[in-house]
Design an enzyme around this catalytic site. Structure first.
Site, PDB file in Angstrom:
ATOM      1  N   ASN A 186     -94.068  -0.928 116.694  1.00 17.56           N
ATOM      2  CA  ASN A 186     -93.011  -0.025 116.604  1.00 17.56           C
ATOM      3  C   ASN A 186     -92.272   0.578 117.835  1.00 17.56           C
ATOM      4  O   ASN A 186     -93.009   1.256 118.519  1.00 17.56           O
ATOM      5  CB  ASN A 186     -93.522   1.239 115.428  1.00 17.56           C
ATOM      6  N   PHE A 187     -91.009   0.133 117.952  1.00 20.05           N
ATOM      7  CA  PHE A 187     -90.425   0.628 119.124  1.00 20.05           C
ATOM      8  C   PHE A 187     -90.091   2.105 119.401  1.00 20.05           C
ATOM      9  O   PHE A 187     -89.669   2.523 120.223  1.00 20.05           O
ATOM     10  CB  PHE A 187     -89.074  -0.397 119.401  1.00 20.05           C
ATOM     11  N   LYS A 188     -89.771   2.671 118.211  1.00 21.91           N
ATOM     12  CA  LYS A 188     -89.575   4.143 118.185  1.00 21.91           C
ATOM     13  C   LYS A 188     -87.892   4.148 118.528  1.00 21.91           C
ATOM     14  O   LYS A 188     -87.112   3.245 118.367  1.00 21.91           O
ATOM     15  CB  LYS A 188     -90.344   4.873 118.407  1.00 21.91           C
TER      16      LYS A 188
ATOM     17  N   HIS B  69     -93.759   7.283 107.910  1.00 18.96           N
ATOM     18  CA  HIS B  69     -94.168   7.595 109.494  1.00 18.96           C
ATOM     19  C   HIS B  69     -94.303   8.924 109.757  1.00 18.96           C
ATOM     20  O   HIS B  69     -93.311   9.812 109.386  1.00 18.96           O
ATOM     21  CB  HIS B  69     -93.320   7.037 110.635  1.00 18.96           C
TER      22      HIS B  69
ATOM     23  N   GLU C  48     -93.794  10.726 112.452  1.00 21.29           N
ATOM     24  CA  GLU C  48     -92.517  11.236 113.119  1.00 21.29           C
ATOM     25  C   GLU C  48     -91.679  11.739 111.956  1.00 21.29           C
ATOM     26  O   GLU C  48     -90.827  12.642 112.219  1.00 21.29           O
ATOM     27  CB  GLU C  48     -92.241  10.462 114.099  1.00 21.29           C
TER      28      GLU C  48
ATOM     29  N   GLU D  81    -102.634   6.237 110.565  1.00 19.92           N
ATOM     30  CA  GLU D  81    -102.195   6.654 111.969  1.00 19.92           C
ATOM     31  C   GLU D  81    -102.538   8.139 111.794  1.00 19.92           C
ATOM     32  O   GLU D  81    -101.643   9.150 111.704  1.00 19.92           O
ATOM     33  CB  GLU D  81    -100.853   6.338 112.354  1.00 19.92           C
TER      34      GLU D  81
ATOM     35  N   GLY E 268     -99.486   8.429 120.640  1.00 16.17           N
ATOM     36  CA  GLY E 268     -99.048   8.616 121.751  1.00 16.17           C
ATOM     37  C   GLY E 268     -99.675   9.612 122.882  1.00 16.17           C
ATOM     38  O   GLY E 268     -99.085  10.174 123.662  1.00 16.17           O
TER      39      GLY E 268
ATOM     40  N   SER F 258    -102.325   5.222 119.677  1.00 13.14           N
ATOM     41  CA  SER F 258    -103.095   4.706 121.084  1.00 13.14           C
ATOM     42  C   SER F 258    -103.903   3.615 121.026  1.00 13.14           C
ATOM     43  O   SER F 258    -104.632   3.314 121.595  1.00 13.14           O
ATOM     44  CB  SER F 258    -103.792   5.834 121.545  1.00 13.14           C
TER      45      SER F 258
HETATM   46  P1  13P Z   1     -99.001   4.914 119.925  1.00  7.52           P
HETATM   47  O1  13P Z   1     -99.252   3.437 120.087  1.00  7.52           O
HETATM   48  O2  13P Z   1     -97.836   5.180 120.786  1.00  7.52           O
HETATM   49  O3  13P Z   1     -99.758   5.876 119.784  1.00  7.52           O
HETATM   50  O4  13P Z   1     -97.929   5.176 118.584  1.00  7.52           O
HETATM   51  C1  13P Z   1     -98.456   4.856 117.399  1.00  7.52           C
HETATM   52  C2  13P Z   1     -97.440   4.907 116.171  1.00  7.52           C
HETATM   53  O5  13P Z   1     -96.954   5.865 115.876  1.00  7.52           O
HETATM   54  C3  13P Z   1     -96.906   3.481 115.689  1.00  7.52           C
HETATM   55  O6  13P Z   1     -96.329   3.432 114.544  1.00  7.52           O
END
Ligand code: 13P
Length: 231
Positions: free
Chosen positions: A6-8, A88, A90, A157, A163, A194
């Site tokens: 997931n590049f966000k 997600h 976020e 998650e 993150g 992570s």
């Molecule tokens: P990280 O791997 O940066 O912790 O992010 C996980 C995530 O939100 C994947 O969707």
């Protein structure tokens, strides 16, 4: 195993194209049973050719229409995108997507026959209350979601592990996945938060973990491939 990147809000159209090329060359050496997904930002969607599936991080539950700033099925069809991330943390937190919004999006994309990676996860204050509180919180995130849908993959998650560099412990992942697998009728269940080359072996050897959804450590094709090819 499933390895999803997931590049966000990272990478450009140009850097994504380079990434896909670099990764695909490496993927010749991957175990044919493993499946790789990449979720680039919407501006970098394209008909990439390779041993991976490209999905969208988000879309509006409509074919097209007056939804300023959003993309719908018509825009995804242009690039043969039939896979979407929904729920997600976020988007739930920063973009105020309610369970109702998320469930409506799920129903719409299910009706469009999309493969759905549906994300759930608890905040730290819930984890600190103990396992029972965690499961109550997580199961509420299945309200309005058809867990029998055959193209469903779930990603657990924990928000406090995203993150932060601090993944959940083996015991936390193991107990949560064991309970979730029952609730979702043994559908594929990914862990995210992570996940990185240094802990991929440990995470993927936990019973009930069918793969990982990776943010930060997926941004570099070499690092993501190290995860895919870990032994
Ligand atoms: P990280 O791997 O940066 O912790 O992010 C996980 C995530 O939100 C994947 O969707």
């Amino acid at each position: 195993m499933i390895y999803a990147a997931n590049f966000k809000t990272n990478h450009t159209r140009k850097s994504t194209a380079l990434y896909m090329q670099t990764l695909n060359e490496k993927l010749r050496a991957k175990n044919p049973e493993d499946k790789v997904y990449i979720f680039p930002p919407s501006t970098a969607l394209e008909k990439y050719v390779g041993d991976f599936t490209v999905g969208t991080q988000n879309a509006y539950p409509a074919h097209n229409g007056a939804y300023t700033g959003e993309i719908g099925v018509e825009q995804l069809d242009e690039f043969d995108i039939k896979t979407i991330l929904i729920g997600h943390s976020e988007r739930r937190e920063l973009l105020n997507e309610s369970q109702e919004n998320v469930a409506a999006k799920f129903s719409f994309f299910k009706a469009q026959d999309f493969e759905i990676i549906y994300c759930i996860g608890e905040p730290l204050e819930v984890r600190e209350k103990g396992f029972e509180a965690v499961m109550k919180y997580l199961l509420a995130q299945f309200d309005g979601i058809d867990t029998e849908y055959e193209k469903l993959i779930v990603a657990y998650e924990p928000i406090w592990a995203i993150g932060t560099g601090r993944s959940a412990t083996v015991e936390e992942i193991s107990s949560t996945h064991r309970a979730l697998k029952k609730a979702i009728n043994e559908k594929p269940l990914l862990y995210g938060g992570s996940a990185k080359p240094a802990n991929i072996k440990e995470i993927t050897s936990i019973a009930g973990v069918d793969g990982v959804l990776v943010g930060s450590a997926s941004l570099d094709a070499e690092s993501f491939f190290q995860m895919i090819s870990h032994q």
